[in-house]
Design a protein around this motif. Structure first.
Motif, PDB file in Angstrom:
ATOM      1  N   ALA A   1      61.048 -29.727  -9.770  1.00  0.00           N
ATOM      2  CA  ALA A   1      59.692 -29.664  -9.209  1.00  0.00           C
ATOM      3  C   ALA A   1      59.024 -31.029  -9.263  1.00  0.00           C
ATOM      4  CB  ALA A   1      58.862 -28.634  -9.981  1.00  0.00           C
ATOM      5  N   ASN A   2      59.190 -31.739 -10.370  1.00  0.00           N
ATOM      6  CA  ASN A   2      58.610 -33.082 -10.487  1.00  0.00           C
ATOM      7  C   ASN A   2      59.230 -34.041  -9.481  1.00  0.00           C
ATOM      8  OD1 ASN A   2      56.912 -32.312 -12.587  1.00  0.00           O
ATOM      9  ND2 ASN A   2      58.403 -32.818 -14.171  1.00  0.00           N
ATOM     10  N   THR A   3      60.532 -33.918  -9.273  1.00  0.00           N
ATOM     11  CA  THR A   3      61.239 -34.784  -8.320  1.00  0.00           C
ATOM     12  C   THR A   3      60.737 -34.537  -6.895  1.00  0.00           C
ATOM     13  OG1 THR A   3      63.216 -34.800  -9.717  1.00  0.00           O
ATOM     14  CG2 THR A   3      63.495 -35.447  -7.410  1.00  0.00           C
ATOM     15  N   VAL A   4      60.584 -33.252  -6.530  1.00  0.00           N
ATOM     16  CA  VAL A   4      60.103 -32.910  -5.197  1.00  0.00           C
ATOM     17  C   VAL A   4      58.689 -33.440  -4.986  1.00  0.00           C
ATOM     18  CG1 VAL A   4      59.457 -31.009  -3.663  1.00  0.00           C
ATOM     19  CG2 VAL A   4      61.587 -30.900  -4.948  1.00  0.00           C
ATOM     20  N   SER A   5      57.846 -33.279  -5.996  1.00  0.00           N
ATOM     21  CA  SER A   5      56.458 -33.746  -5.881  1.00  0.00           C
ATOM     22  C   SER A   5      56.402 -35.258  -5.704  1.00  0.00           C
ATOM     23  CB  SER A   5      55.653 -33.329  -7.117  1.00  0.00           C
ATOM     24  OG  SER A   5      55.563 -31.920  -7.202  1.00  0.00           O
ATOM     25  N   GLN A   6      57.209 -35.972  -6.471  1.00  0.00           N
ATOM     26  CA  GLN A   6      57.238 -37.431  -6.341  1.00  0.00           C
ATOM     27  C   GLN A   6      57.795 -37.859  -4.991  1.00  0.00           C
ATOM     28  OE1 GLN A   6      55.950 -39.830  -8.349  1.00  0.00           O
ATOM     29  NE2 GLN A   6      55.080 -38.063  -9.428  1.00  0.00           N
ATOM     30  N   ALA A   7      58.844 -37.163  -4.539  1.00  0.00           N
ATOM     31  CA  ALA A   7      59.442 -37.491  -3.242  1.00  0.00           C
ATOM     32  C   ALA A   7      58.440 -37.266  -2.110  1.00  0.00           C
ATOM     33  CB  ALA A   7      60.694 -36.652  -3.018  1.00  0.00           C
ATOM     34  N   ALA A   8      57.640 -36.195  -2.237  1.00  0.00           N
ATOM     35  CA  ALA A   8      56.652 -35.897  -1.207  1.00  0.00           C
ATOM     36  C   ALA A   8      55.584 -36.982  -1.131  1.00  0.00           C
ATOM     37  CB  ALA A   8      56.005 -34.541  -1.481  1.00  0.00           C
ATOM     38  N   LYS A   9      55.213 -37.527  -2.285  1.00  0.00           N
ATOM     39  CA  LYS A   9      54.193 -38.579  -2.319  1.00  0.00           C
ATOM     40  C   LYS A   9      54.728 -39.908  -1.789  1.00  0.00           C
ATOM     41  CE  LYS A   9      51.827 -36.535  -6.281  1.00  0.00           C
ATOM     42  NZ  LYS A   9      51.595 -36.603  -7.733  1.00  0.00           N
ATOM     43  N   GLN A  10      56.050 -40.079  -1.880  1.00  0.00           N
ATOM     44  CA  GLN A  10      56.651 -41.353  -1.483  1.00  0.00           C
ATOM     45  C   GLN A  10      57.412 -41.233  -0.170  1.00  0.00           C
ATOM     46  OE1 GLN A  10      59.048 -42.278  -4.908  1.00  0.00           O
ATOM     47  NE2 GLN A  10      57.292 -42.364  -6.277  1.00  0.00           N
ATOM     48  N   GLN A  11      57.025 -40.267   0.670  1.00  0.00           N
ATOM     49  CA  GLN A  11      57.716 -40.065   1.933  1.00  0.00           C
ATOM     50  C   GLN A  11      57.735 -41.340   2.760  1.00  0.00           C
ATOM     51  OE1 GLN A  11      56.440 -36.703   4.304  1.00  0.00           O
ATOM     52  NE2 GLN A  11      55.748 -35.661   2.478  1.00  0.00           N
ATOM     53  N   GLU A  12      58.874 -41.641   3.301  1.00  0.00           N
ATOM     54  CA  GLU A  12      58.995 -42.780   4.215  1.00  0.00           C
ATOM     55  C   GLU A  12      58.476 -42.357   5.585  1.00  0.00           C
ATOM     56  OE1 GLU A  12      59.798 -45.939   4.454  1.00  0.00           O
ATOM     57  OE2 GLU A  12      60.014 -46.170   2.311  1.00  0.00           O
ATOM     58  N   LYS A  13      57.417 -42.966   6.024  1.00  0.00           N
ATOM     59  CA  LYS A  13      56.831 -42.606   7.312  1.00  0.00           C
ATOM     60  C   LYS A  13      57.440 -43.406   8.462  1.00  0.00           C
ATOM     61  CE  LYS A  13      53.574 -40.061   5.293  1.00  0.00           C
ATOM     62  NZ  LYS A  13      53.360 -38.638   5.486  1.00  0.00           N
ATOM     63  N   THR A  14      58.180 -44.469   8.149  1.00  0.00           N
ATOM     64  CA  THR A  14      58.638 -45.367   9.202  1.00  0.00           C
ATOM     65  C   THR A  14      60.025 -45.020   9.719  1.00  0.00           C
ATOM     66  OG1 THR A  14      59.379 -46.879   7.452  1.00  0.00           O
ATOM     67  CG2 THR A  14      57.214 -47.270   8.413  1.00  0.00           C
ATOM     68  N   GLY A  15      60.931 -44.576   8.838  1.00  0.00           N
ATOM     69  CA  GLY A  15      62.283 -44.263   9.275  1.00  0.00           C
ATOM     70  C   GLY A  15      62.337 -42.923   9.991  1.00  0.00           C
ATOM     71  N   GLU A  16      63.520 -42.569  10.465  1.00  0.00           N
ATOM     72  CA  GLU A  16      63.704 -41.275  11.121  1.00  0.00           C
ATOM     73  C   GLU A  16      63.448 -40.158  10.121  1.00  0.00           C
ATOM     74  OE1 GLU A  16      67.189 -40.333  13.374  1.00  0.00           O
ATOM     75  OE2 GLU A  16      67.373 -42.382  14.097  1.00  0.00           O
ATOM     76  N   CYS A  17      62.643 -39.167  10.503  1.00  0.00           N
ATOM     77  CA  CYS A  17      62.306 -38.052   9.621  1.00  0.00           C
ATOM     78  C   CYS A  17      62.170 -36.764  10.426  1.00  0.00           C
ATOM     79  CB  CYS A  17      60.977 -38.294   8.903  1.00  0.00           C
ATOM     80  SG  CYS A  17      60.946 -39.655   7.739  1.00  0.00           S
ATOM     81  N   VAL A  18      62.640 -35.673   9.851  1.00  0.00           N
ATOM     82  CA  VAL A  18      62.329 -34.356  10.390  1.00  0.00           C
ATOM     83  C   VAL A  18      60.865 -34.072  10.073  1.00  0.00           C
ATOM     84  CG1 VAL A  18      62.830 -31.888  10.233  1.00  0.00           C
ATOM     85  CG2 VAL A  18      64.686 -33.554  10.037  1.00  0.00           C
ATOM     86  N   THR A  19      60.163 -33.463  11.003  1.00  0.00           N
ATOM     87  CA  THR A  19      58.754 -33.121  10.799  1.00  0.00           C
ATOM     88  C   THR A  19      58.623 -31.685  10.316  1.00  0.00           C
ATOM     89  OG1 THR A  19      57.985 -34.663  12.497  1.00  0.00           O
ATOM     90  CG2 THR A  19      56.504 -32.865  11.917  1.00  0.00           C
ATOM     91  N   LEU A  20      57.949 -31.499   9.185  1.00  0.00           N
ATOM     92  CA  LEU A  20      57.570 -30.171   8.712  1.00  0.00           C
ATOM     93  C   LEU A  20      56.115 -29.958   9.091  1.00  0.00           C
ATOM     94  CD1 LEU A  20      59.041 -30.100   5.066  1.00  0.00           C
ATOM     95  CD2 LEU A  20      60.144 -29.408   7.199  1.00  0.00           C
ATOM     96  N   THR A  21      55.816 -28.843   9.739  1.00  0.00           N
ATOM     97  CA  THR A  21      54.452 -28.634  10.216  1.00  0.00           C
ATOM     98  C   THR A  21      54.099 -27.164  10.260  1.00  0.00           C
ATOM     99  OG1 THR A  21      52.938 -28.991  12.077  1.00  0.00           O
ATOM    100  CG2 THR A  21      55.257 -28.678  12.630  1.00  0.00           C
ATOM    101  N   THR A  22      52.844 -26.857   9.985  1.00  0.00           N
ATOM    102  CA  THR A  22      52.372 -25.510  10.273  1.00  0.00           C
ATOM    103  C   THR A  22      52.232 -25.374  11.786  1.00  0.00           C
ATOM    104  OG1 THR A  22      50.059 -26.191  10.121  1.00  0.00           O
ATOM    105  CG2 THR A  22      51.093 -25.345   8.101  1.00  0.00           C
ATOM    106  N   LEU A  23      52.221 -24.151  12.257  1.00  0.00           N
ATOM    107  CA  LEU A  23      52.063 -23.923  13.691  1.00  0.00           C
ATOM    108  C   LEU A  23      50.707 -24.421  14.177  1.00  0.00           C
ATOM    109  CD1 LEU A  23      53.684 -20.393  13.850  1.00  0.00           C
ATOM    110  CD2 LEU A  23      54.544 -22.427  15.019  1.00  0.00           C
ATOM    111  N   HIS A  24      49.684 -24.313  13.335  1.00  0.00           N
ATOM    112  CA  HIS A  24      48.370 -24.824  13.732  1.00  0.00           C
ATOM    113  C   HIS A  24      48.415 -26.333  13.974  1.00  0.00           C
ATOM    114  CE1 HIS A  24      46.680 -20.992  12.071  1.00  0.00           C
ATOM    115  NE2 HIS A  24      45.867 -21.163  13.095  1.00  0.00           N
ATOM    116  N   SER A  25      49.080 -27.053  13.086  1.00  0.00           N
ATOM    117  CA  SER A  25      49.118 -28.516  13.214  1.00  0.00           C
ATOM    118  C   SER A  25      50.087 -28.989  14.278  1.00  0.00           C
ATOM    119  CB  SER A  25      49.495 -29.144  11.865  1.00  0.00           C
ATOM    120  OG  SER A  25      48.459 -28.964  10.933  1.00  0.00           O
TER     121      SER A  25
END
Length: 605
Positions: free
Chosen positions: A513-537
C-alpha cells in the motif's frame, strides 16, 4: 468552409437569431464554432467549459482571421467563470487576489464546522461543499433547502457564516463569480445594457452542462434580440450533481420559440461498429432528441466483452491485454481505462505496479490506501503484530488511533498522560486508578482480540476487525452522528478487503500500500502512460482503445440511482465512455464483487 459537411456548414452560416446545434460525439463542433466566429466577425462572446478548450478555439480562430486585428478584438473566448468575472470586475473592481482558492474555501468551511462541534472527514466536507454550491447555482431559497449532510438549521447557519466571512474579508469564491454576476445584471439595467451592446452575439459550447444561474444570466445578456447560438448534446449531460441537466437543452426551443435547429450526425472519431453500439445504448433513453449518428465509415472491430471472476482478476486480465498491445506497437498514451467509481482504480494501480505498466490518473485521485479508514485498518494490524511479538514499546500512536474505535470510554486525560510520559497503553491502563473498571475490561478485551487478530491472514484480518472487533459499528455510529450514509465507507472497506486477498501477510500488504501510494505521487506525466479515469472525467477525451471496467448492476448504473431520470443519466454516462473509443472498445464485467454474485449491467444488452 470547404472542410465542413452540409450540416456543419448550415450551422456555421447562421446569422442573427437563436440556433440550437445538436452535436454528437466527435462531430466537429469546435470547427463549426470557430468557422462561424470567423465568418461573423461581429462583437461576439464565445463561452466554453474549460480554459484549454477556450484557448484552442481562440488559437484556431486567430489562424483564420490572421492579419485582421479588428476581427480579433471583436471576439472574446472564455469560460463562464472568466467571462462573468470580467463583468464583475468592471463594476466592483475585484482583482484575482480576492478570489478564494478551492483549498481556502475548504479550510474556511472546515473551520466553521469545527466551531459548530462537527468533526468533518473528507467525505462529509466534500458533500457539504457540493450542496453549498448547488444551492447557489440553482438559485434556491436557503430556507427551503433540506441538507442531506447535516441538519437544516445547521446548514443554514453554516452557509450564513461562510457568506459573512467572505463579506468581512472582501473576497469571493468561484460560485460568486456566477451568482453575483447574475444579481448585478438583473438589478442594474445600465450594466446589463453595456454588456448587451458590447457582445450582441453569444455562442455557448457544451450547453448540456449549463446550470440554472448560468442559463438565467445568459438569457439576460441575450435579450431582446436573442442572438444566441448554442452547441450541445443532451445525450452527454452527466453532471446533475452540479445542477446541470438535459432539460435546459430540451426546453431551449420553448424558451426561444424561433430557434433554428441543426444536428451534426457524422462522427469523425469512432468506427461504425462502436457508433452502432453506442446508438443502441442511448436510444433506450426517453428524455432526449432523436438522432441518427453515423461513424467514420470504417466498420472496425465490434466491441469486445471481457469476463472476469472479480475486480482483481479483471485488472490483471486488462493489464495483460495492454501489455500484449504494447508488445505489438500500441502507444500507451492512446489507451484508457474508464470506470464509474473512484475506488475501482485501486485494482488497476495494484496490477499495473506489479506488471510495470506506467499509468496516470486523470482525476489526480489519492489512492484508496491513503484514506483514513485504510489507515485505521493498518493501525489495527500493526498493533496486533507488535503485541504478538511481545515487542516492548513506549507510546504507540497506532494504539492511540484505534483505542476508541469503537468507543471504549477512554478519555483524553489518559491518552494525554501515556503520550506525555511515553507509556505503552496496554500496560499503563492497569495502573491508572482514574479509569473505570468497565473501561479497563474493554481494553483487556481489545488486547485479547488483537492477539487473535495477529493469527489471521490479511483479508480475514480485515474481516475480523470489522465484524468481531466492532469496527463496522464504529463506522455506523460515526455516520449517524454526522447524518451521513455509511454505504460509501463500507465500499472502501470492502475494496481494501478485496485488495488484501493478494497478500497473506498483513505487513506485506501494508508495504505494498505504501509503495502504491508513493508511486501514485511520483507518476511520470511525460512518458507513455495508460490513462485511468472516471467516466465523468473522460468526457471530452478520445483514445484509440478504451476499456470500460466493472459494467455490472449497482456499479453502472450506480446503486444510489433509483429514479427514471437518474437511470437515464447513468446510461448517458456509459454512452460517454463508449464514444471515447476511436478504434477498439473493450467492455468488462465481473462475476462477483466483494464475494457476492453480481449481474452484468442492463446497459450491456
Amino acid at each position: 468552409m470547404n472542410d465542413l459537411n452540409e450540416n456543419q456548414l448550415a450551422a456555421a452560416r447562421h446569422g442573427a437569431g437563436s440556433m440550437m446545434v445538436l452535436a454528437g460525439p466527435g462531430s466537429g463542433k469546435t470547427a463549426v464554432i470557430v468557422a462561424r466566429a470567423a465568418m461573423l466577425r461581429e462583437r461576439l462572446l464565445v463561452i466554453t467549459y474549460s480554459k484549454a478548450a477556450a484557448k484552442e478555439m481562440e488559437r484556431r480562430y486567430e489562424i483564420l482571421v490572421r492579419g485582421n486585428d479588428s476581427a480579433k478584438s471583436n471576439v472574446m473566448f472564455g469560460t463562464f467563470h472568466s467571462a462573468f468575472f470580467r463583468m464583475l470586475r468592471r463594476k466592483n473592481g475585484y482583482d484575482t487576489g480576492q478570489i478564494l482558492s478551492d483549498n481556502e474555501r475548504r479550510m474556511a468551511v472546515r473551520g466553521f464546522l469545527a466551531e459548530m462541534r462537527y468533526e468533518p472527514d473528507d467525505e462529509m466536507l466534500a458533500a457539504l461543499l457540493s450542496e453549498m454550491s448547488l444551492v447557489r447555482n440553482e438559485l434556491y431559497d436557503l430556507k427551503h433547502y433540506h441538507s442531506k449532510s447535516i441538519g437544516t438549521e445547521d446548514f443554514i447557519f453554516l452557509c450564513n457564516s461562510y457568506e459573512a466571512h467572505k463579506k468581512e474579508k472582501n473576497i469571493i469564491d468561484f460560485d460568486d463569480m456566477l451568482c453575483r454576476t447574475h444579481e448585478m445584471l438583473h438589478n442594474n439595467p445600465s450594466e446589463l445594457n453595456y454588456w448587451c451592446e458590447k457582445y450582441p452575439f453569444i455562442m455557448i459550447d457544451e450547453f448540456q452542462d449549463i446550470n440554472r444561474v448560468q442559463y438565467e444570466t445568459v438569457k439576460l445578456l441575450a435579450a431582446p434580440k436573442n442572438n444566441l447560438f448554442i452547441v450541445g448534446d443532451d445525450d452527454q449531460s452527466i453532471y446533475r450533481f452540479r445542477g446541470s441537466r438535459p432539460e435546459f437543452l430540451l426546453n431551449f426551443p420553448k424558451d426561444f420559440p424561433k430557434t433554428k435547429k441543426v444536428t451534426l450526425e457524422r462522427n469523425y472519431r469512432s468506427t461504425d461498429s462502436i457508433i452502432n453500439y453506442a446508438n443502441k445504448v442511448i436510444e433506450k433513453n426517453i428524455a432526449r432528441y432523436d438522432k441518427n449518428i453515423s461513424g467514420t465509415g470504417l466498420q472496425g472491430k465490434p466491441p469486445i466483452n471481457i469476463i472476469s471472476e472479480d475486480q482483481n482478476h479483471e485488472a490483471v486480465q486488462i493489464a495483460e491485454r495492454i501489455r500484449d498491445l504494447r508488445g505489438r506497437g500500441a502507444n500507451l498514451d492512446e489507451i484508457a481505462i474508464a470506470f464509474r467509481l473512484n475506488i475501482q482504480a485501486r485494482a488497476f494501480m495494484d496490477a499495473f505496479l506489479n506488471m510495470h505498466i506506467p499509468y496516470k490518473s486523470r482525476d489526480e485521485m489519492p489512492t484508496i490506501y491513503e484514506h483514513w479508514l485504510a489507515r485505521d485498518l493498518f493501525a489495527f494490524m500493526r498493533v496486533a503484530r507488535r503485541l504478538s511479538l511481545r515487542q516492548k514499546t513506549g507510546y504507540d500512536p497506532d494504539a492511540a488511533r484505534i483505542i476508541n474505535k469503537p468507543y471504549r470510554f477512554i478519555g483524553k486525560a489518559f491518552l494525554h498522560s501515556v503520550k506525555k510520559f511515553d507509556r505503552d497503553i496496554f500496560s499503563a491502563y492497569k495502573k491508572d486508578s482514574a479509569l473505570h473498571i468497565a473501561t479497563k475490561t474493554h481494553i483487556e478485551e481489545l488486547h485479547d482480540n488483537l492477539l487473535l487478530l495477529a493469527k489471521h491472514e490479511t483479508s480475514d484480518a480485515i474481516r475480523y476487525i470489522r465484524k468481531n472487533m466492532g469496527y463496522n459499528g464504529h463506522v455506523i455510529d460515526a455516520c449517524e452522528y454526522k447524518k451521513l450514509s455509511p454505504t460509501g465507507l463500507f465500499e472502501i472497506a470492502d475494496e481494501l478487503q478485496e485488495a488484501a486477498k493478494l497478500f497473506a501477510n498483513p505487513m506485506d500488504f501494508i508495504a505494498h500500500a505504501n509503495t502504491v501510494s508513493q508511486a501514485a505521487k511520483q507518476q511520470e506525466k511525460t512518458g507513455e502512460c495508460v490513462t485511468l479515469t472516471t467516466l465523468h472525467s473522460a468526457k471530452g477525451l478520445e483514445f484509440e482503445r478504451v476499456f470500460i471496467a466493472g459494467i455490472v448492476e449497482e456499479v453502472l448504473p450506480y446503486i444510489r440511482s433509483k429514479t427514471a431520470a437518474e437511470i437515464e443519466e447513468e446510461r448517458r454516462l456509459f454512452y460517454v465512455g463508449v464514444t471515447r473509443a476511436k478504434k477498439e472498445l473493450y467492455l468488462s464485467t465481473i462475476k462477483t464483487r466483494y464475494e457476492k454474485p453480481v449481474k452484468p449491467s442492463r446497459f450491456l444488452e
